[in-house]
Design a protein around this motif. Sequence first.
Motif, short mmCIF file in Angstrom:
data_model
loop_
_atom_site.label_atom_id
_atom_site.label_comp_id
_atom_site.label_asym_id
_atom_site.label_seq_id
_atom_site.Cartn_x
_atom_site.Cartn_y
_atom_site.Cartn_z
N TYR A 254 95.34 -53.99 0.01
CA TYR A 254 95.95 -55.04 -0.80
C TYR A 254 95.33 -56.42 -0.59
N GLY A 255 94.68 -56.63 0.57
CA GLY A 255 94.17 -57.95 0.91
C GLY A 255 93.20 -58.56 -0.11
N PRO A 256 92.12 -57.84 -0.49
CA PRO A 256 91.19 -58.42 -1.47
C PRO A 256 91.84 -58.76 -2.80
N GLY A 257 92.77 -57.91 -3.26
CA GLY A 257 93.45 -58.17 -4.52
C GLY A 257 94.31 -59.42 -4.46
N ILE A 258 95.04 -59.59 -3.34
CA ILE A 258 95.85 -60.79 -3.16
C ILE A 258 94.98 -62.03 -3.09
N CYS A 282 87.31 -54.28 -3.18
CA CYS A 282 88.52 -53.46 -3.37
C CYS A 282 88.18 -52.00 -3.57
N ILE A 283 87.01 -51.74 -4.18
CA ILE A 283 86.59 -50.37 -4.45
C ILE A 283 85.82 -49.79 -3.27
N LEU A 284 84.99 -50.62 -2.61
CA LEU A 284 84.10 -50.14 -1.56
C LEU A 284 84.77 -49.95 -0.21
N ALA A 285 85.52 -50.98 0.21
CA ALA A 285 85.99 -51.02 1.60
C ALA A 285 86.99 -49.93 1.97
N PRO A 286 88.10 -49.75 1.19
CA PRO A 286 89.07 -48.73 1.63
C PRO A 286 88.50 -47.32 1.77
#
Length: 312
Positions: A254-258, A282-286
């Motif tokens: 959720y962090g990058p989106g926030i 958001c796509i790469l990290a998780p």
Amino acid sequence: MPTVNYSGTSHTVFSLLGIPGLEDQHMWISVPFFIAYVTALLGNSLLIFIILTKRSLHEPMYLFLCMLAGADIVLSTSTIPWALAIFWFHAGDISLDCCITQLFFVHSTFISESGILLVMVFDRYIAICYPLRYITILTNALIKKIGVTVFLRSYGTIFPIIFLLKRLTFCQNIIIPRTFCEHIGLAKNACNDIQINIWYRFSILMSTVVLDVVLIFISYMLILHTLFHMPSPDARQKALNTCGSHVCIIILFYGPGIFTILTQRFVHHIPPHIHILVANVCILAPPMLNPIIYGIKTKQIQEEVVHFLFIK
């Protein structure tokens, strides 16, 4: 956007630019993209294999983690290979049908992961607050029903977007300044009124991701309340350790989106390519880091991975 009268042919081929403003760096940017994808593919595949083949890991927490790993593979595979094609071969042309298919899997998988994270909090809540009833509550039958519900919710809420986009007319050559297609990014280039698309996107966001975040926050408040009333410090520390991996993944997801929402709302001088890079994070990290985090912080998985890789 006002309605535009247009009687010509709707364009059906668009161009993904990658990361505008950093075109000369695309080859270098592709390196972390490629590493992230290979790591995500191998790490999550190994995690799924170990969980499914080791009966000792056939517990609710690990089965939910297996679902998360599967969603991570779908999320990364639906976006990163196309981004690499743009970086390496300048192959940014994409048909409308392919674009809609891609954004369908991106959005639905994102909502699936959000739902799985919520379910994993529920698992920790039951394990910590009602430990004696854990096995009787989270039965295999309930886990299957939860998994089906999570994926039906994600695909069911995103499916109408296909028809909302198909009704639109794209009366000009469309250039999309991204590495992948997304709903409003595509719709805002149409000649039609897209208010219904905007409101539907808002309703989906509020009824899925935002609701999940609220329920996750409430669940952790209840978990912390139980932890602070535990008489044994050792029991409290053990319970906190079981939540550590999940909290890291929640922040990562959720962090990058926030960050993007806050910067777009309150900080207006950030270059557009920064927002695009954050969207890619958001796509790469998780998918890349989830199996690493659980492999490091979960002793049972760590032992099984070491046994699989190094002990014949």
